[in-house]
Write a protein that holds these residues in place. Structure first.
Motif, PDB file in Angstrom:
ATOM      1  N   ALA A   3     -84.287   3.696 -23.029  1.00  0.00           N
ATOM      2  CA  ALA A   3     -85.407   2.810 -23.368  1.00  0.00           C
ATOM      3  C   ALA A   3     -86.686   3.352 -22.727  1.00  0.00           C
ATOM      4  CB  ALA A   3     -85.126   1.403 -22.856  1.00  0.00           C
ATOM      5  N   ASP A  15     -95.577   0.364 -31.896  1.00  0.00           N
ATOM      6  CA  ASP A  15     -95.675  -1.016 -31.426  1.00  0.00           C
ATOM      7  C   ASP A  15     -97.071  -1.208 -30.831  1.00  0.00           C
ATOM      8  OD1 ASP A  15     -93.137  -1.720 -32.128  1.00  0.00           O
ATOM      9  OD2 ASP A  15     -92.339  -1.887 -30.081  1.00  0.00           O
ATOM     10  N   ASP A  51     -90.511   0.031 -31.494  1.00  0.00           N
ATOM     11  CA  ASP A  51     -89.284  -0.546 -30.883  1.00  0.00           C
ATOM     12  C   ASP A  51     -89.210  -0.259 -29.379  1.00  0.00           C
ATOM     13  OD1 ASP A  51     -87.638   0.614 -33.868  1.00  0.00           O
ATOM     14  OD2 ASP A  51     -88.592  -1.333 -33.484  1.00  0.00           O
ATOM     15  N   SER A  52     -90.329  -0.474 -28.692  1.00  0.00           N
ATOM     16  CA  SER A  52     -90.388  -0.242 -27.241  1.00  0.00           C
ATOM     17  C   SER A  52     -89.675  -1.305 -26.422  1.00  0.00           C
ATOM     18  CB  SER A  52     -91.838  -0.133 -26.780  1.00  0.00           C
ATOM     19  OG  SER A  52     -92.305   1.183 -26.974  1.00  0.00           O
ATOM     20  N   GLY A  53     -89.274  -2.422 -27.051  1.00  0.00           N
ATOM     21  CA  GLY A  53     -88.427  -3.414 -26.378  1.00  0.00           C
ATOM     22  C   GLY A  53     -89.005  -3.910 -25.066  1.00  0.00           C
ATOM     23  N   SER A  54     -88.298  -3.597 -23.956  1.00  0.00           N
ATOM     24  CA  SER A  54     -88.676  -4.156 -22.641  1.00  0.00           C
ATOM     25  C   SER A  54     -90.040  -3.655 -22.174  1.00  0.00           C
ATOM     26  CB  SER A  54     -87.614  -3.792 -21.602  1.00  0.00           C
ATOM     27  OG  SER A  54     -87.412  -2.375 -21.613  1.00  0.00           O
ATOM     28  N   GLU A  95     -92.480  -5.974 -23.744  1.00  0.00           N
ATOM     29  CA  GLU A  95     -92.388  -7.294 -23.067  1.00  0.00           C
ATOM     30  C   GLU A  95     -93.170  -7.269 -21.748  1.00  0.00           C
ATOM     31  OE1 GLU A  95     -87.924  -7.867 -24.841  1.00  0.00           O
ATOM     32  OE2 GLU A  95     -88.198  -8.129 -22.665  1.00  0.00           O
TER      33      GLU A  95
END
Ligand code: ARG
Length: 269
Positions: A30, A120, A234-237, A240
């Motif tokens: 990630a 993103d 789709d960098s996810g965390s 966030e």
């Protein structure tokens, strides 16, 4: 001979697998984990865009400063990593995130549908308008985009203004330039008639150049008037975490304070 060829082929296969193995493991990691493992956040920017990111002299040394740079410092601090600001021409900023040379991009970047297909975006941290910078002595003749027929309009290469101008200012000649400073010099010397750019940047130029003015033309408000941070799809965390920090800076007024803080600097090209 046959034994030697078999050994060479086996060695090549092993090296290929090893490379895939290493690359595969890293590629699957990630983005936030990669940054924390490196201990450094690499931020791509184009320091020709005061008050967001620009170059100035501090103790006789060239330094990249700006509200976006203060935000980048805060993000790195909150993530517990060092900040590395990677400066380049604006038309290379997004590529450097796409090819992995930079982790994120903070460069006065506007949200656009085309960019959202590839990257993103963080939550918004600022809002601007597109404005037209012209010579003050001719400003009153620019009352709508129709006034631009037959005119030379400069835009920065790779920007949302370049896309807008090419799609909507059909009767003007669109001149795409790499550096914003180049566009301003061409406006001042009369080689172009106008420059299309973000409103706060234009106001910076009119405050330092009494021969320039913002034309009284309202351009359509679109997503492209919203500024946000660009990161891989789709960098996810990572998204966030960055959204949390960005929202804190916006809701507390801290980003506005950054803009006030950098007003003390004078941009140098
Ligand atoms: N907001 C426009 C865009 O996202 C222009 C940004 C130019 N930024 C810079 N650092 N030169 O395309």
């Amino acid at each position: 001979m046959k034994k030697m060829m078999t050994a060479v082929v086996a060695l090549a296969a092993g090296l290929t697998l090893a490379a895939c193995g290493t690359g595969g493991k890293d590629a699957a990691k990630a983005p936030l984990d990669k940054i924390k493992e490196k201990g450094t956040l690499v931020v791509a920017t184009s320091p020709d865009y005061a008050p967001f990111e620009f170059q100035t002299l501090v103790d006789g040394k060239n330094k990249v400063v700006g509200a976006d740079i203060l935000m980048a410092e805060k993000i790195a601090e909150k993530l517990g990593v060092k900040l590395e600001v990677s400066s380049m021409s604006f038309d290379n900023v997004l590529n450097s995130v796409q090819n992995g040379k930079a982790d994120i991009a903070i460069a006065g970047l506007s949200v656009s549908e085309d960019r959202m297909k590839v990257f993103d975006f963080s939550d918004a941290y600022y809002h601007v308008q597109d404005v037209l910078l012209v010579k003050k002595d001719g400003a009153s003749s620019y009352t709508s985009t129709d006034s631009l027929a037959g005119k030379k309009v400069a835009v920065q290469k790779g920007t949302t203004q370049e896309v807008y101008a090419k799609e909507n200012l059909k009767d003007a000649s669109i001149i795409s330039l790499t550096q914003m400073g180049e566009a301003i010099n061409e406006l001042k010397s009369g080689q172009v008639d106008a420059v299309l750019l973000d409103s706060p940047v234009a106001l910076g130029y009119t405050s330092q150049n009494k021969d320039l003015a913002v034309a009284d033309i309202k351009f359509p408000e679109t997503d492209a008037n919203t500024k946000a941070i660009v990161m891989p799809k789709d960098s996810g965390s990572l998204k966030e975490e960055i959204d949390k920090i960005v929202n804190e800076l916006v809701e507390s007024g801290e980003y506005e304070n950054y803009l006030k803080e950098v007003a003390k600097y004078t941009a140098v090209e």
